[in-house]
Design a protein around this motif. Structure first.
Motif, PDB file in Angstrom:
ATOM      1  N   HIS A 252       1.120  -1.131   0.160  1.00 38.37           N
ATOM      2  CA  HIS A 252       0.060   0.071   0.025  1.00 38.37           C
ATOM      3  C   HIS A 252       0.787   1.287   0.134  1.00 38.37           C
ATOM      4  CE1 HIS A 252      -3.645   2.025   2.173  1.00 38.37           C
ATOM      5  NE2 HIS A 252      -3.513   2.245   0.643  1.00 38.37           N
ATOM      6  N   VAL A 253       0.748   1.991  -0.913  1.00 42.72           N
ATOM      7  CA  VAL A 253       1.386   3.162  -1.205  1.00 42.72           C
ATOM      8  C   VAL A 253       1.255   4.390  -0.263  1.00 42.72           C
ATOM      9  CG1 VAL A 253       2.682   4.800  -2.748  1.00 42.72           C
ATOM     10  CG2 VAL A 253       2.401   2.395  -3.422  1.00 42.72           C
ATOM     11  N   THR A 254       1.550   4.328   0.882  1.00 42.81           N
ATOM     12  CA  THR A 254       1.194   5.751   1.929  1.00 42.81           C
ATOM     13  C   THR A 254       2.439   6.288   2.250  1.00 42.81           C
ATOM     14  OG1 THR A 254       1.314   4.035   3.622  1.00 42.81           O
ATOM     15  CG2 THR A 254      -0.754   4.004   2.718  1.00 42.81           C
ATOM     16  N   GLY A 255       2.547   6.613   3.346  1.00 44.77           N
ATOM     17  CA  GLY A 255       3.664   7.481   3.759  1.00 44.77           C
ATOM     18  C   GLY A 255       5.031   6.984   3.413  1.00 44.77           C
ATOM     19  N   GLY A 256       5.673   7.947   2.782  1.00 37.96           N
ATOM     20  CA  GLY A 256       7.127   7.274   2.533  1.00 37.96           C
ATOM     21  C   GLY A 256       7.441   6.977   1.022  1.00 37.96           C
ATOM     22  N   GLY A 257       6.190   6.994   0.020  1.00 37.09           N
ATOM     23  CA  GLY A 257       6.317   6.971  -1.380  1.00 37.09           C
ATOM     24  C   GLY A 257       6.414   5.562  -1.744  1.00 37.09           C
ATOM     25  N   ILE A 258       6.695   5.465  -3.136  1.00 37.65           N
ATOM     26  CA  ILE A 258       6.867   4.271  -3.867  1.00 37.65           C
ATOM     27  C   ILE A 258       7.903   3.499  -3.358  1.00 37.65           C
ATOM     28  CG2 ILE A 258       6.955   3.349  -5.980  1.00 37.65           C
ATOM     29  CD1 ILE A 258       5.584   6.071  -7.075  1.00 37.65           C
ATOM     30  N   ALA A 259       9.066   3.742  -3.435  1.00 38.22           N
ATOM     31  CA  ALA A 259      10.219   2.950  -3.060  1.00 38.22           C
ATOM     32  C   ALA A 259      10.224   2.191  -1.821  1.00 38.22           C
ATOM     33  CB  ALA A 259      11.555   3.809  -3.655  1.00 38.22           C
ATOM     34  N   ALA A 260      10.219   3.199  -0.786  1.00 39.49           N
ATOM     35  CA  ALA A 260      10.016   2.676   0.614  1.00 39.49           C
ATOM     36  C   ALA A 260       9.177   1.916   0.948  1.00 39.49           C
ATOM     37  CB  ALA A 260      10.123   3.901   1.496  1.00 39.49           C
ATOM     38  N   ASN A 261       7.959   2.119   0.220  1.00 40.73           N
ATOM     39  CA  ASN A 261       6.653   0.960   0.616  1.00 40.73           C
ATOM     40  C   ASN A 261       7.002  -0.310  -0.213  1.00 40.73           C
ATOM     41  OD1 ASN A 261       4.787   2.067   2.549  1.00 40.73           O
ATOM     42  ND2 ASN A 261       4.898   3.858   1.174  1.00 40.73           N
ATOM     43  N   LEU A 262       7.367  -0.310  -1.361  1.00 40.85           N
ATOM     44  CA  LEU A 262       7.823  -1.467  -2.230  1.00 40.85           C
ATOM     45  C   LEU A 262       8.908  -2.304  -1.560  1.00 40.85           C
ATOM     46  CD1 LEU A 262       7.209  -3.648  -4.398  1.00 40.85           C
ATOM     47  CD2 LEU A 262       8.623  -1.965  -5.980  1.00 40.85           C
ATOM     48  N   ALA A 263       9.986  -1.697  -0.938  1.00 43.81           N
ATOM     49  CA  ALA A 263      10.965  -2.408  -0.418  1.00 43.81           C
ATOM     50  C   ALA A 263      10.538  -3.169   0.809  1.00 43.81           C
ATOM     51  CB  ALA A 263      12.071  -1.454   0.082  1.00 43.81           C
ATOM     52  N   ARG A 264       9.468  -2.862   1.363  1.00 46.53           N
ATOM     53  CA  ARG A 264       9.132  -3.509   2.823  1.00 46.53           C
ATOM     54  C   ARG A 264       8.427  -4.783   2.282  1.00 46.53           C
ATOM     55  NH1 ARG A 264       5.013   0.801   5.175  1.00 46.53           N
ATOM     56  NH2 ARG A 264       4.605  -0.778   6.780  1.00 46.53           N
ATOM     57  N   VAL A 265       8.207  -5.117   1.074  1.00 46.56           N
ATOM     58  CA  VAL A 265       7.486  -6.354   0.672  1.00 46.56           C
ATOM     59  C   VAL A 265       8.199  -7.262  -0.301  1.00 46.56           C
ATOM     60  CG1 VAL A 265       5.128  -5.506   1.206  1.00 46.56           C
ATOM     61  CG2 VAL A 265       5.885  -5.221  -1.011  1.00 46.56           C
ATOM     62  N   LEU A 266       9.441  -6.807  -0.355  1.00 44.32           N
ATOM     63  CA  LEU A 266      10.376  -7.564  -1.149  1.00 44.32           C
ATOM     64  C   LEU A 266      11.626  -8.395  -0.278  1.00 44.32           C
ATOM     65  CD1 LEU A 266      11.324  -5.136  -3.919  1.00 44.32           C
ATOM     66  CD2 LEU A 266       9.908  -6.902  -3.838  1.00 44.32           C
ATOM     67  N   PRO A 267      11.948  -9.550  -0.477  1.00 47.60           N
ATOM     68  CA  PRO A 267      12.838 -10.064   0.262  1.00 47.60           C
ATOM     69  C   PRO A 267      14.052  -9.497   0.296  1.00 47.60           C
ATOM     70  CG  PRO A 267      12.509 -11.368  -1.354  1.00 47.60           C
ATOM     71  CD  PRO A 267      11.671 -10.288  -1.532  1.00 47.60           C
ATOM     72  N   ARG A 268      14.919  -9.693   1.417  1.00 44.71           N
ATOM     73  CA  ARG A 268      16.094  -8.918   1.669  1.00 44.71           C
ATOM     74  C   ARG A 268      17.206  -9.703   0.634  1.00 44.71           C
ATOM     75  NH1 ARG A 268      20.076  -9.201   7.038  1.00 44.71           N
ATOM     76  NH2 ARG A 268      21.949  -7.919   6.257  1.00 44.71           N
ATOM     77  N   GLY A 269      17.972  -9.067  -0.256  1.00 43.56           N
ATOM     78  CA  GLY A 269      18.934  -9.363  -0.926  1.00 43.56           C
ATOM     79  C   GLY A 269      18.394  -9.391  -2.502  1.00 43.56           C
ATOM     80  N   THR A 270      17.034  -9.026  -2.685  1.00 48.03           N
ATOM     81  CA  THR A 270      16.538  -8.503  -3.938  1.00 48.03           C
ATOM     82  C   THR A 270      16.442  -7.546  -4.327  1.00 48.03           C
ATOM     83  OG1 THR A 270      14.183  -8.700  -3.216  1.00 48.03           O
ATOM     84  CG2 THR A 270      15.113 -10.914  -3.685  1.00 48.03           C
ATOM     85  N   TRP A 271      16.037  -6.798  -5.502  1.00 44.00           N
ATOM     86  CA  TRP A 271      16.188  -5.519  -5.772  1.00 44.00           C
ATOM     87  C   TRP A 271      15.129  -5.194  -6.887  1.00 44.00           C
ATOM     88  CZ3 TRP A 271      17.746  -4.867 -10.766  1.00 44.00           C
ATOM     89  CH2 TRP A 271      18.635  -5.625 -11.220  1.00 44.00           C
ATOM     90  N   THR A 272      14.627  -4.041  -7.231  1.00 44.58           N
ATOM     91  CA  THR A 272      13.897  -3.792  -8.305  1.00 44.58           C
ATOM     92  C   THR A 272      14.106  -2.427  -8.780  1.00 44.58           C
ATOM     93  OG1 THR A 272      11.923  -3.990  -9.618  1.00 44.58           O
ATOM     94  CG2 THR A 272      11.620  -3.264  -7.461  1.00 44.58           C
ATOM     95  N   GLU A 273      14.005  -2.205  -9.932  1.00 41.54           N
ATOM     96  CA  GLU A 273      13.677  -0.489 -10.690  1.00 41.54           C
ATOM     97  C   GLU A 273      12.483  -0.409 -11.014  1.00 41.54           C
ATOM     98  OE1 GLU A 273      18.286   0.274 -11.792  1.00 41.54           O
ATOM     99  OE2 GLU A 273      17.186  -0.864 -13.449  1.00 41.54           O
TER     100      GLU A 273
END
Length: 370
Positions: A252-273
């Motif tokens: 859910h894109v709320t406080g912190g914006g797109i990148a920060a909220n997406l990072a919360r639901v990705l596993p450590r060691g992964t990344w996306t652009e």
């Protein structure tokens, strides 16, 4: 005939009769959210909800969320329009529950105000009830508290809490995400309910009143800025029912914006652009940024910029999932792919709000038009 003695509570600024009238005005809207599971009606000390349906779960997990609307309420107060703030509250509270794959069960609300104006309180609660109906949530209770001397006569704040349920084996989250999964963006309806301290700062700095005409939008500034938060719960629950194994995590894109909220639901060691060129932020974001002499990229940690939710989905079903959501009324498109191993050079946001998750950054330039 002796006159009635003065009511010391009324003399202190608390009008209990106004509170009772507010309850009467909102009763029918609240009742419309009640199914057979709700017992006792409106006005009890506690709401009762029949949890027998949970017996059909193998291992039911309760999901809970609480939130408010933030300083968006100041704009509602400024133009005396209170019928949309309730939907904003439901969006902030109930839409957090579906992030883990849970179905909402019930919600309660709390309104603190300087003075109870019954029609105003009823407008707020009717908005909450309408949002609850749209998300399949029972509004089982609430409280309106009058705080004279602490809040101004026209001031109020709203908050709520909700509870949902999900089968333990169906919980969504970073642990389900795999490299190669596709990141889908679900369009927002506008600013939603985050970043309004920046909005208000920009508007005040530009010398704009909320009752002033916003020439770019054909409405007053207050009306534009009160565009209610889009509700995602029902379409996402339908998506999960249709594609039970395809959706791995939601954000859910709320406080912190797109990148920060997406990072919360990705596993450590992964990344996306996240590819900015796949969408164009709505005019409200561009106009406000121009008024504040800001680049859109400078607001990415504050506003949703056109993306209200993100879904991380198995690649082979991503196109079908996007098509289903778009057909359900929410424009959805691909913005990225989950990678692992060595990530590209540059600055990424990694995790947020205590979650040590994946890494995300936004790349490219925003499209000029969708």
């Amino acid at each position: 005939m002796a006159s009635s003695p003065p009511n010391p509570y009324s003399e202190a600024g608390v009008d209990t009769a106004a509170g009772d009238l507010a309850v009467e005005l909102m009763k029918s809207a609240v009742r419309r959210t009640h199914g057979a599971e709700v017992l006792g009606g409106v006005g009890g000390f506690a709401g009762l909800f029949d949890a027998s349906a949970l017996l059909s779960y193998e291992k039911p997990l309760l999901a809970s969320s609480t939130d408010g609307v933030g300083t968006k309420v100041a704009i509602a107060q400024a133009i005396d329009k209170h019928d949309t703030i309730g939907q904003d509250l439901v969006g902030m509270v109930v839409d957090d529950i579906v992030v883990v794959g849970a179905k909402p069960l019930f919600m309660t609300d709390y309104i603190a105000c300087g003075k109870v104006f019954p029609e105003r309180i009823a407008d707020i609660v009717r908005g909450i009830a309408d949002g609850c109906s749209a998300t399949g949530t029972a509004l089982v209770g609430g409280e309106t508290a009058e705080h004279p001397g602490l809040l101004g006569i026209n001031d109020y704040d709203v908050a709520g809490a909700a509870t949902g349920v999900v089968e333990a084996s169906r919980v969504l989250g970073a642990e389900r995400v795999r490299p190669g999964d596709v990141v889908l963006a679900l369009a927002s309806s506008g600013l939603h309910s985050n970043g309004y301290s920046l909005v208000r700062h920009i508007v005040a700095g530009a010398g704009i009143g909320y009752g002033d005409n916003a020439a770019d939008f054909g409405a007053t500034w207050g009306e534009v800025l009160l565009e209610p938060t889009r509700l995602y719960t029902a379409p996402l629950l339908r998506l999960l029912e249709r594609f039970p194994d395809a959706v791995h995590s939601l954000s859910h894109v709320t406080g912190g914006g797109i990148a920060a909220n997406l990072a919360r639901v990705l596993p450590r060691g992964t990344w996306t652009e996240v590819d900015r060129s796949t969408w164009s932020p709505a005019p409200v974001f561009r106009v406000l940024a121009d008024l504040g002499d800001l680049e859109l990229t400078a607001t990415e940690g504050t506003w949703n910029l056109g993306i209200g939710f993100l879904a991380v989905v198995a690649a082979e079903q991503a196109a079908a999932a996007a098509e289903a959501l778009t057909a359900d009324g929410i424009r959805t498109w691909q913005v990225g792919v989950v990678g692992d191993g060595t990530r590209p050079a540059g600055d990424f946001e990694q995790g947020a709000k205590g979650v040590d998750g994946g890494a995300v950054r936004l790349v490219s330039a925003y499209a000029e038009t969708d």
